[in-house]
Design a protein around this motif. Structure first.
Motif, PDB file in Angstrom:
ATOM      1  N   ILE A  57       0.874  -1.176   0.000  1.00  0.00           N
ATOM      2  CA  ILE A  57       0.000   0.000   0.000  1.00  0.00           C
ATOM      3  C   ILE A  57       0.908   1.222   0.000  1.00  0.00           C
ATOM      4  CG2 ILE A  57      -1.807   1.266   1.209  1.00  0.00           C
ATOM      5  CD1 ILE A  57      -2.550  -1.438   2.541  1.00  0.00           C
ATOM      6  N   ILE A  58       0.647   2.140  -0.916  1.00  0.00           N
ATOM      7  CA  ILE A  58       1.410   3.389  -0.986  1.00  0.00           C
ATOM      8  C   ILE A  58       0.459   4.525  -0.629  1.00  0.00           C
ATOM      9  CG2 ILE A  58       2.651   4.975  -2.493  1.00  0.00           C
ATOM     10  CD1 ILE A  58       3.643   2.566  -4.073  1.00  0.00           C
ATOM     11  N   HIS A  60      -0.018   8.772   0.048  1.00  0.00           N
ATOM     12  CA  HIS A  60       0.535  10.117  -0.163  1.00  0.00           C
ATOM     13  C   HIS A  60      -0.515  11.120   0.308  1.00  0.00           C
ATOM     14  CE1 HIS A  60       1.876  13.771  -2.222  1.00  0.00           C
ATOM     15  NE2 HIS A  60       3.063  13.181  -2.384  1.00  0.00           N
ATOM     16  N   PRO A  61      -0.137  12.146   1.070  1.00  0.00           N
ATOM     17  CA  PRO A  61      -1.133  13.039   1.690  1.00  0.00           C
ATOM     18  C   PRO A  61      -1.844  13.994   0.732  1.00  0.00           C
ATOM     19  CG  PRO A  61       1.095  13.734   2.238  1.00  0.00           C
ATOM     20  CD  PRO A  61       1.222  12.424   1.535  1.00  0.00           C
ATOM     21  N   SER A  62      -1.460  14.023  -0.534  1.00  0.00           N
ATOM     22  CA  SER A  62      -2.240  14.844  -1.470  1.00  0.00           C
ATOM     23  C   SER A  62      -2.782  14.029  -2.639  1.00  0.00           C
ATOM     24  CB  SER A  62      -1.388  16.005  -2.013  1.00  0.00           C
ATOM     25  OG  SER A  62      -0.346  15.524  -2.813  1.00  0.00           O
ATOM     26  N   LEU A  63      -2.480  12.734  -2.648  1.00  0.00           N
ATOM     27  CA  LEU A  63      -3.019  11.840  -3.675  1.00  0.00           C
ATOM     28  C   LEU A  63      -4.070  10.909  -3.090  1.00  0.00           C
ATOM     29  CD1 LEU A  63       0.294  10.762  -5.490  1.00  0.00           C
ATOM     30  CD2 LEU A  63      -1.333  12.529  -6.202  1.00  0.00           C
ATOM     31  N   GLY A  64      -3.705  10.190  -2.040  1.00  0.00           N
ATOM     32  CA  GLY A  64      -4.572   9.191  -1.441  1.00  0.00           C
ATOM     33  C   GLY A  64      -3.806   7.911  -1.214  1.00  0.00           C
ATOM     34  N   TYR A  65      -4.445   6.784  -1.459  1.00  0.00           N
ATOM     35  CA  TYR A  65      -3.729   5.524  -1.261  1.00  0.00           C
ATOM     36  C   TYR A  65      -3.909   4.598  -2.452  1.00  0.00           C
ATOM     37  CZ  TYR A  65      -8.145   3.278   0.257  1.00  0.00           C
ATOM     38  OH  TYR A  65      -9.418   2.770   0.320  1.00  0.00           O
ATOM     39  N   LEU A  66      -2.888   3.776  -2.662  1.00  0.00           N
ATOM     40  CA  LEU A  66      -2.827   2.852  -3.783  1.00  0.00           C
ATOM     41  C   LEU A  66      -2.507   1.461  -3.257  1.00  0.00           C
ATOM     42  CD1 LEU A  66      -2.397   1.979  -6.787  1.00  0.00           C
ATOM     43  CD2 LEU A  66      -0.058   2.895  -6.576  1.00  0.00           C
ATOM     44  N   VAL A  67      -3.325   0.474  -3.620  1.00  0.00           N
ATOM     45  CA  VAL A  67      -3.077  -0.918  -3.230  1.00  0.00           C
ATOM     46  C   VAL A  67      -2.489  -1.650  -4.434  1.00  0.00           C
ATOM     47  CG1 VAL A  67      -4.077  -3.073  -2.396  1.00  0.00           C
ATOM     48  CG2 VAL A  67      -5.000  -0.878  -1.598  1.00  0.00           C
ATOM     49  N   ILE A  68      -1.370  -2.339  -4.225  1.00  0.00           N
ATOM     50  CA  ILE A  68      -0.685  -3.010  -5.326  1.00  0.00           C
ATOM     51  C   ILE A  68      -0.475  -4.481  -4.989  1.00  0.00           C
ATOM     52  CG2 ILE A  68       1.413  -3.065  -6.746  1.00  0.00           C
ATOM     53  CD1 ILE A  68       1.796  -0.118  -6.104  1.00  0.00           C
ATOM     54  N   GLU A  69      -0.906  -5.333  -5.892  1.00  0.00           N
ATOM     55  CA  GLU A  69      -0.651  -6.762  -5.784  1.00  0.00           C
ATOM     56  C   GLU A  69       0.506  -7.084  -6.729  1.00  0.00           C
ATOM     57  OE1 GLU A  69      -1.160 -10.456  -4.111  1.00  0.00           O
ATOM     58  OE2 GLU A  69      -2.165  -8.561  -3.570  1.00  0.00           O
ATOM     59  N   VAL A  70       1.518  -7.803  -6.229  1.00  0.00           N
ATOM     60  CA  VAL A  70       2.720  -8.093  -7.002  1.00  0.00           C
ATOM     61  C   VAL A  70       2.755  -9.578  -7.355  1.00  0.00           C
ATOM     62  CG1 VAL A  70       5.249  -8.123  -6.984  1.00  0.00           C
ATOM     63  CG2 VAL A  70       4.020  -6.204  -5.961  1.00  0.00           C
ATOM     64  N   LYS A  71       3.052  -9.866  -8.632  1.00  0.00           N
ATOM     65  CA  LYS A  71       3.206 -11.247  -9.071  1.00  0.00           C
ATOM     66  C   LYS A  71       4.557 -11.393  -9.773  1.00  0.00           C
ATOM     67  CE  LYS A  71      -0.711 -12.632  -7.574  1.00  0.00           C
ATOM     68  NZ  LYS A  71      -0.718 -13.477  -6.348  1.00  0.00           N
ATOM     69  N   GLN A  72       5.315 -12.398  -9.333  1.00  0.00           N
ATOM     70  CA  GLN A  72       6.604 -12.631  -9.970  1.00  0.00           C
ATOM     71  C   GLN A  72       6.435 -13.550 -11.178  1.00  0.00           C
ATOM     72  OE1 GLN A  72       9.204 -14.537  -7.148  1.00  0.00           O
ATOM     73  NE2 GLN A  72       7.921 -16.343  -6.933  1.00  0.00           N
ATOM     74  N   GLY A  73       7.448 -13.532 -12.081  1.00  0.00           N
ATOM     75  CA  GLY A  73       7.420 -14.411 -13.239  1.00  0.00           C
ATOM     76  C   GLY A  73       6.542 -13.893 -14.369  1.00  0.00           C
ATOM     77  N   ASP A  74       6.312 -14.722 -15.375  1.00  0.00           N
ATOM     78  CA  ASP A  74       5.476 -14.371 -16.525  1.00  0.00           C
ATOM     79  C   ASP A  74       4.019 -14.723 -16.219  1.00  0.00           C
ATOM     80  OD1 ASP A  74       7.728 -13.592 -17.817  1.00  0.00           O
ATOM     81  OD2 ASP A  74       7.935 -15.416 -19.028  1.00  0.00           O
TER      82      ASP A  74
END
Length: 543
Positions: A57-58, A60-74
């Motif tokens: 989760i990223i 930022h106090p003037s953007l909001g929040y971003l949830v990111i799911e990460v997958k390795q490989g192809d």
């Protein structure tokens, strides 16, 4: 650099894709907060709630929040499902990465609404990241925009990618909203704690367990040795080994003598052992035996004559007496604790008290040889020797502090952690007394019982900064051999050899004092099991 929660070494992240993203996102500017592996409940109302996880989760106090799911490989998407390439073909992913990120985003929003009683005032986004891929081909599903896909090339300009996803023209900061999001939902904090008194008790329980296990191991390994010298530093459990060995021998109906040089050690530690064990200070025992056999004793009055009396006269008289005893009147086993304090002739005297096939054990620390210079002769006695290498008494911090006072044979600490050694300097005795009172006050305010505190000085009390005192403020101050339910104890360093205390105040340390040798400081400091306080004259080498 972004604020990292948790702030960890990326090398400890096993998943290579997550590791790559963590390293890249950590380089975002300081306004960003990066949260790794956020766990949350699927449904708060259900009893059998499932714990789910958002990779990143990223915030930022003037953007909001971003949830990111990460997958390795192809990775590929076809026939309505997500697939990963491995072992030469595509296989169904257990979870849909877009759903994972989207569900986490809405779960966080719901929690924010409940915590702040309003909607989140900034934007929220979800994305999937494929840090080991660099191209996209084909058609994306309806629930995934290309802006929401992060590839390897995007990680080099991650902030630009984030701004693009948010369609961002920076708004004014919503610091309060972000504080609620972080402190109440994403990264709440709480404490589980113990009072200092309870920490000491927990340390003692741990130490007792370690000591018992080590004691059992050593006694079993050396059970067949009938004559042995155990060499070990302060805290290695020599005294407890000697006492346990004595009890085991007595339980075998053997006549046992357990002795030492230090009167306080004999009175405090040995006396309660067992009526089957004769446990006394060496010289008191000699005087008692000689008088029981109607031998008249005339202790001299002057210091020099007394030294000769204890060093030579008594041991010689006892040797002559026991040499006349029948075998059945002698001891089956003799154990000597703090053996470094014994002169060679004293050990010869003890040998005369022992049956021909009797057991003889010596427990000694050459580094504590402050009374006796015969330690080299003891080391050369032709019997089996066992080296004790583990510190079972002191915390890791105290054990580390002792290193500079131990020329050789420093012990490996078995009790990890601990609080730092506290060091104070003084210019006058009055200043030292004030510092001592102040630090005892701090301990008492944290619930510490007075009986846990022992003040050790190189000099007798009348020659210390506490001369004439029976109380420190309202707290009773008594000699170490006085039986008091809850008082601060006072003793000289040398009279406290072989004993221990939860908290030790080592006071009156001066570089020019004959009783402040490295060996004395080592003896004094090593008495502290949990906390050690050093009070030294300003400019002293001991600080």
């Amino acid at each position: 650099m972004a604020k990292l929660i948790p702030d960890i070494d990326p090398r400890t992240i096993e998943n290579s894709g997550e590791r790559t993203f963590y390293e890249a996102a950590s380089k975002l500017p300081e306004q960003y907060t990066l949260l790794y592996s956020f766990k949350y409940k699927d449904t708060e109302e259900a009893e059998d709630t499932q714990i789910k996880e958002a990779d990143f989760i990223i915030v930022h106090p003037s953007l909001g929040y971003l949830v990111i799911e990460v997958k390795q490989g192809d990775i590929a998407y076809f026939e309505g499902s997500w697939q990963e390439f491995k072992k030469g073909g595509y296989h169904l992913l257990h979870k849909n990465p877009v759903d994972q990120a989207k569900n986490a985003m809405f779960a966080i929003l719901e929690r924010y609404k409940n915590a702040a009683n309003k909607f989140f005032p900034l934007k929220m986004r979800y994305a999937v990241c494929f840090p080991e891929c660099n191209k996209i081909s084909g058609n994306l599903p309806e629930d995934l925009d290309e802006k929401s896909i992060f590839l390897y090339r995007d990680l080099e300009k991650l902030e630009d990618k984030i701004f693009d996803l948010f369609s961002a023209v920076e708004k004014k900061y919503e610091r309060e909203a972000v504080d609620i999001l972080l402190n109440k939902i994403l990264a709440p904090s709480f404490k589980i704690f113990s009072r200092l008194e309870e920490k000491i008790e927990m340390h003692n329980q741990r130490a007792e367990k370690v000591l018992t296990e080590e004691q059992e191991r050593i006694l079993e390994e050396t059970e067949l040795d009938k004559r042995k010298i155990f060499f070990g530093g302060a805290g290695s459990g020599k005294t407890f080994l000697a006492m346990e060995k004595s009890k085991r021998l007595a339980n075998q109906n053997k006549k046992v003598l357990l002795t030492c040089y230090n009167k306080n050690l004999a009175n405090c530690m040995f006396a309660p052992l067992s009526p089957l064990i004769i446990s006394k200070n060496f010289h008191e025992f000699l005087e008692e035996v000689l008088r029981e056999n109607n031998i008249e004793l005339n202790p001299p009055q002057t210091i020099d004559e007394l030294r000769v009396y204890f060093d030579e006269t008594l041991p010689t008289m006892a040797f002559d007496l026991f040499s006349t005893f029948n075998e059945e009147d002698k001891f089956d086993a003799i154990l000597v604790d703090e053996g470094q304090d014994f002169k060679e002739d004293w050990l010869t005297c003890l040998e005369s008290m022992l049956k021909e096939d009797g057991e003889f054990y010596i427990f000694a620390d050459p580094n504590q040889s402050i009374f006796n210079k015969d330690i080299e002769k003891i080391q050369k006695i032709p019997v089996s020797k066992h080296r004790l290498t583990r510190n079972l008494r002191n915390t890791e911090e105290i054990n580390k502090w002792m290193e500079k006072f131990v020329p050789s044979g420093h012990l490996r600490c078995q009790l990890q952690g601990g609080m730092p050694v506290n060091k104070f300097t003084w210019k006058t005795p009055q200043e030292e007394k004030k510092l001592i009172e102040q630090e005892i006050g701090r301990l008492v305010s944290q619930g510490v019982q007075l009986k846990r505190i022992t003040i050790l000085s190189p000099n007798k009390k009348e020659k210390s900064s506490l001369a004439g005192l029976e109380k420190l403020k309202e707290w009773p101050l008594v000699n170490v051999n006085v039986n008091h339910p809850n008082a601060i104890k006072f003793a000289t360093i040398r009279s406290f050899k072989g004993l221990e205390s939860d908290i030790v105040f080592l006071i009156g340390l001066r570089d020019d004092s004959l009783v402040c040798s490295d060996a004395d400081i080592y003896v004094g400091g090593s008495r502290a099991k949990f906390l050690l306080y050093i009070f030294a004259e300003e400019g002293s080498k001991f600080i």
